[in-house]
Design an enzyme around this catalytic site. Sequence first.
Site, PDB file in Angstrom:
ATOM      1  N   TYR A   1      -0.664 -12.525  -1.174  1.00 50.19           N
ATOM      2  CA  TYR A   1      -0.583 -12.739  -1.949  1.00 50.19           C
ATOM      3  C   TYR A   1       0.999 -11.899  -1.217  1.00 50.19           C
ATOM      4  O   TYR A   1       1.205 -11.057  -0.862  1.00 50.19           O
ATOM      5  CB  TYR A   1      -1.143 -11.889  -3.403  1.00 50.19           C
ATOM      6  CG  TYR A   1      -1.439 -10.642  -2.599  1.00 50.19           C
ATOM      7  CD1 TYR A   1      -0.899  -9.782  -2.174  1.00 50.19           C
ATOM      8  CD2 TYR A   1      -2.932 -10.570  -2.317  1.00 50.19           C
ATOM      9  CE1 TYR A   1      -1.609  -8.287  -1.610  1.00 50.19           C
ATOM     10  CE2 TYR A   1      -3.503  -9.545  -1.483  1.00 50.19           C
ATOM     11  CZ  TYR A   1      -3.063  -8.745  -1.607  1.00 50.19           C
ATOM     12  OH  TYR A   1      -3.793  -7.172  -1.173  1.00 50.19           O
TER      13      TYR A   1
ATOM     14  N   ARG B   1       1.198  -1.071  -0.379  1.00 48.19           N
ATOM     15  CA  ARG B   1      -0.227   0.000  -0.233  1.00 48.19           C
ATOM     16  C   ARG B   1       0.949   1.189  -0.033  1.00 48.19           C
ATOM     17  O   ARG B   1       0.820   2.408  -0.593  1.00 48.19           O
ATOM     18  CB  ARG B   1      -0.577  -0.189   1.126  1.00 48.19           C
ATOM     19  CG  ARG B   1      -1.796   0.762   1.232  1.00 48.19           C
ATOM     20  CD  ARG B   1      -3.066   0.558   2.663  1.00 48.19           C
ATOM     21  NE  ARG B   1      -3.404   2.080   3.235  1.00 48.19           N
ATOM     22  CZ  ARG B   1      -4.929   1.670   2.114  1.00 48.19           C
ATOM     23  NH1 ARG B   1      -5.478   0.784   1.880  1.00 48.19           N
ATOM     24  NH2 ARG B   1      -5.803   2.907   2.721  1.00 48.19           N
TER      25      ARG B   1
ATOM     26  N   ASP C   1     -13.454   6.422   0.332  1.00 45.42           N
ATOM     27  CA  ASP C   1     -14.518   6.218   1.599  1.00 45.42           C
ATOM     28  C   ASP C   1     -15.130   7.357   2.301  1.00 45.42           C
ATOM     29  O   ASP C   1     -16.595   6.575   2.490  1.00 45.42           O
ATOM     30  CB  ASP C   1     -13.281   5.906   2.169  1.00 45.42           C
ATOM     31  CG  ASP C   1     -12.758   4.195   2.278  1.00 45.42           C
ATOM     32  OD1 ASP C   1     -13.040   3.911   0.572  1.00 45.42           O
ATOM     33  OD2 ASP C   1     -11.840   3.694   2.293  1.00 45.42           O
TER      34      ASP C   1
HETATM   35  C1  LIG Z   1      -8.198  -4.653   5.033  1.00 47.06           C
HETATM   36  C2  LIG Z   1      -8.649  -3.975   4.171  1.00 47.06           C
HETATM   37  C3  LIG Z   1      -8.075  -4.453   2.521  1.00 47.06           C
HETATM   38  C4  LIG Z   1      -8.086  -3.200   1.627  1.00 47.06           C
HETATM   39  N1  LIG Z   1      -7.690  -4.451   0.516  1.00 47.06           N
HETATM   40  C5  LIG Z   1      -7.731  -3.138  -0.386  1.00 47.06           C
HETATM   41  C6  LIG Z   1      -7.792  -3.450  -2.103  1.00 47.06           C
HETATM   42  O1  LIG Z   1      -6.822  -4.263  -1.917  1.00 47.06           O
HETATM   43  N2  LIG Z   1      -8.140  -3.045  -2.791  1.00 47.06           N
HETATM   44  C7  LIG Z   1      -8.661  -1.659  -3.218  1.00 47.06           C
HETATM   45  O2  LIG Z   1      -9.080  -0.526  -4.123  1.00 47.06           O
HETATM   46  N3  LIG Z   1      -8.784  -1.281  -1.618  1.00 47.06           N
HETATM   47  C8  LIG Z   1      -8.882  -1.572  -0.586  1.00 47.06           C
HETATM   48  N4  LIG Z   1      -9.492  -1.825   0.369  1.00 47.06           N
HETATM   49  C9  LIG Z   1      -9.884   0.334   0.100  1.00 47.06           C
HETATM   50  C10 LIG Z   1      -9.029   1.161   0.599  1.00 47.06           C
HETATM   51  O3  LIG Z   1      -7.695   0.363   1.366  1.00 47.06           O
HETATM   52  C11 LIG Z   1      -9.686   2.329   0.685  1.00 47.06           C
HETATM   53  O4  LIG Z   1     -11.190   2.496  -0.267  1.00 47.06           O
HETATM   54  C12 LIG Z   1      -9.274   3.730  -0.223  1.00 47.06           C
HETATM   55  O5  LIG Z   1      -8.006   3.836   0.732  1.00 47.06           O
HETATM   56  C13 LIG Z   1      -9.798   4.575  -0.407  1.00 47.06           C
HETATM   57  O6  LIG Z   1      -9.266   5.803  -0.172  1.00 47.06           O
HETATM   58  P1  LIG Z   1      -9.473   7.466   0.441  1.00 47.06           P
HETATM   59  O7  LIG Z   1      -8.432   8.573  -0.388  1.00 47.06           O
HETATM   60  O8  LIG Z   1     -11.361   7.757  -0.010  1.00 47.06           O
HETATM   61  O9  LIG Z   1      -9.202   7.422   2.188  1.00 47.06           O
HETATM   62  P2  LIG Z   1      -7.903   7.292   2.312  1.00 47.06           P
HETATM   63  O10 LIG Z   1      -7.220   6.589   2.076  1.00 47.06           O
HETATM   64  O11 LIG Z   1      -8.400   6.993   3.815  1.00 47.06           O
HETATM   65  O12 LIG Z   1      -7.268   8.502   2.968  1.00 47.06           O
HETATM   66  C14 LIG Z   1      -8.555   9.757   3.621  1.00 47.06           C
HETATM   67  C15 LIG Z   1      -6.965  10.792   4.520  1.00 47.06           C
HETATM   68  O13 LIG Z   1      -7.717  11.933   4.664  1.00 47.06           O
HETATM   69  C16 LIG Z   1      -6.957  12.275   6.340  1.00 47.06           C
HETATM   70  N5  LIG Z   1      -8.368  12.967   7.177  1.00 47.06           N
HETATM   71  C17 LIG Z   1      -9.131  12.168   7.885  1.00 47.06           C
HETATM   72  N6  LIG Z   1      -9.624  13.661   8.208  1.00 47.06           N
HETATM   73  C18 LIG Z   1      -8.902  14.690   7.925  1.00 47.06           C
HETATM   74  C19 LIG Z   1      -9.326  16.128   8.176  1.00 47.06           C
HETATM   75  N7  LIG Z   1     -10.473  16.344   9.066  1.00 47.06           N
HETATM   76  N8  LIG Z   1      -8.361  17.061   7.502  1.00 47.06           N
HETATM   77  C20 LIG Z   1      -7.541  16.690   7.228  1.00 47.06           C
HETATM   78  N9  LIG Z   1      -7.270  15.233   6.358  1.00 47.06           N
HETATM   79  C21 LIG Z   1      -8.015  14.387   7.143  1.00 47.06           C
HETATM   80  C22 LIG Z   1      -6.732  10.754   6.397  1.00 47.06           C
HETATM   81  O14 LIG Z   1      -5.651  11.277   7.558  1.00 47.06           O
HETATM   82  C23 LIG Z   1      -6.329  10.384   4.950  1.00 47.06           C
HETATM   83  O15 LIG Z   1      -4.573  10.218   4.894  1.00 47.06           O
HETATM   84  C24 LIG Z   1      -8.678  -2.155   1.840  1.00 47.06           C
HETATM   85  C25 LIG Z   1      -9.264  -1.950   2.997  1.00 47.06           C
HETATM   86  C26 LIG Z   1      -9.720  -2.761   3.995  1.00 47.06           C
HETATM   87  C27 LIG Z   1      -9.476  -1.312   5.546  1.00 47.06           C
END
Ligand SMILES: Cc1cc2nc3c(=O)[nH]c(=O)nc-3n(C[C@H](O)[C@H](O)[C@H](O)COP(=O)(O)OP(=O)(O)OC[C@H]3O[C@@H](n4cnc5c(N)ncnc54)[C@H](O)[C@@H]3O)c2cc1C
Length: 380
Positions: free
Chosen positions: A215, A109, A296
Amino acid sequence: MQRKPISIAIIGAGIGGLATAALLTRQGHVVRVFEQAPAFSRVGAGIQMAPNAVKVLRALGVEDHLRRIAFGSERAVSRVWDSGEITSELPLGDAVEAEFGAPYFFLHRADLHAAIASAVPGDVVALNRKLTGFVQGEHSVTLTFADGRSASADAMIAADGVHSHVREMLMGPEHAHFTGRVAYRTTFPASLLGGVHVPTVRTKWWGTDRHMVVYPVTAARDVIYFVTSQPEKAEWRTAESWSARGDLDELRASFAGFHPEVQALLKAAPEVHKWALFERDPLPRWGEGRVVLLGDACHPMTPYMAQGAASALEDAMVLSRCLERVEGEGIAAAFKRYEATRKPRTSQIQMNSSKNTWLKGETDPSWVYGYDACSAALTS
Ligand SMILES: Cc1cc2nc3c(=O)[nH]c(=O)nc-3n(C[C@H](O)[C@H](O)[C@H](O)COP(=O)(O)OP(=O)(O)OC[C@H]3O[C@@H](n4cnc5c(N)ncnc54)[C@H](O)[C@@H]3O)c2cc1C
């Protein structure tokens, strides 16, 4: 006539936020990313990037780099928990690339995050800036941060993850439902397996009420990742957090009786993390005026289809296409168009993912892997 660039504040420098920043910067918009963390940490987890996600990574210019460092499994295999019998095999490798126009990557990741970050100009991301509030005016959004500072922009994109503060401010407290299940995960050097049962393809071990996906996460296959899902006591609670620790003895006990290959992995793992699995219904809306959610923050899903980050990347591409050639007064309409284009697909993935049957038997993955966010029709 030249277009007047719009200023866009992105909350969160995760996978979705950084990809959005890279794409919007290239379109000439003035982008700032605000991330609450003081630094990027190397979270011990693997991630799968299916062809639909890799098409966006290609547009970001990082595909060749990932091709060099990622593991490219020849197959995705489903096996029965104790006998090891193979119940389904999906060809990946060259076959998946020929069919869907992009490869399938398995990687660490942190390596994925670093690759996407490399596509964002250095001065765009501000660390240590936790958003605590925002106010929308007629022509702009004013943001306030935990350190007392403020900023303003023409628009705000909240890619602040599963616990999105912006979602809560827009829609009130959410009603997440604990599934009664948890995911343990870890990465560790393959050398700890002592040459025994080193995984060579992506494998999912299906028990009756629990499973393990395993994997390698490097091209050299020298780092192994596994992630599980299993029932947990109803009273047990922890955050959905990448840093919460799990107990190795409890994990090993809950997989007692599984195939020797699973036992070898559990024995070799030096530590594990534990993540509570929650379920959420699709949101009624993704934003308001000049503020919109992404990744997310608007469609959190169970990890059973490995499509959460892939969906965030698709969002980033579609949102940037909706904002192309848009000026200040067109922002709200562009955000509505993005939501209308994306929501049917992400809702379908959310619902399918929660069933946890993906690839268990023969599965046609084309509706997921065949999608191309770079060219998919935008809802008018
Ligand atoms: C166990 C597990 C395995 C997974 N495996 C996969 C996979 O194999 N393939 C896949 O596609 N997905 C996978 N996922 C899903 C994936 O991890 C998430 O969907 C993805 O990280 C979402 O990205 P995002 O940018 O929306 O959120 P995130 O990557 O969670 O980023 C959110 C960011 O916002 C920041 N933030 C939060 N609140 C604030 C605030 N108030 N002010 C400023 N910054 C803030 C956080 O610090 C963080 O850096 C998996 C999830 C889990 C739990």
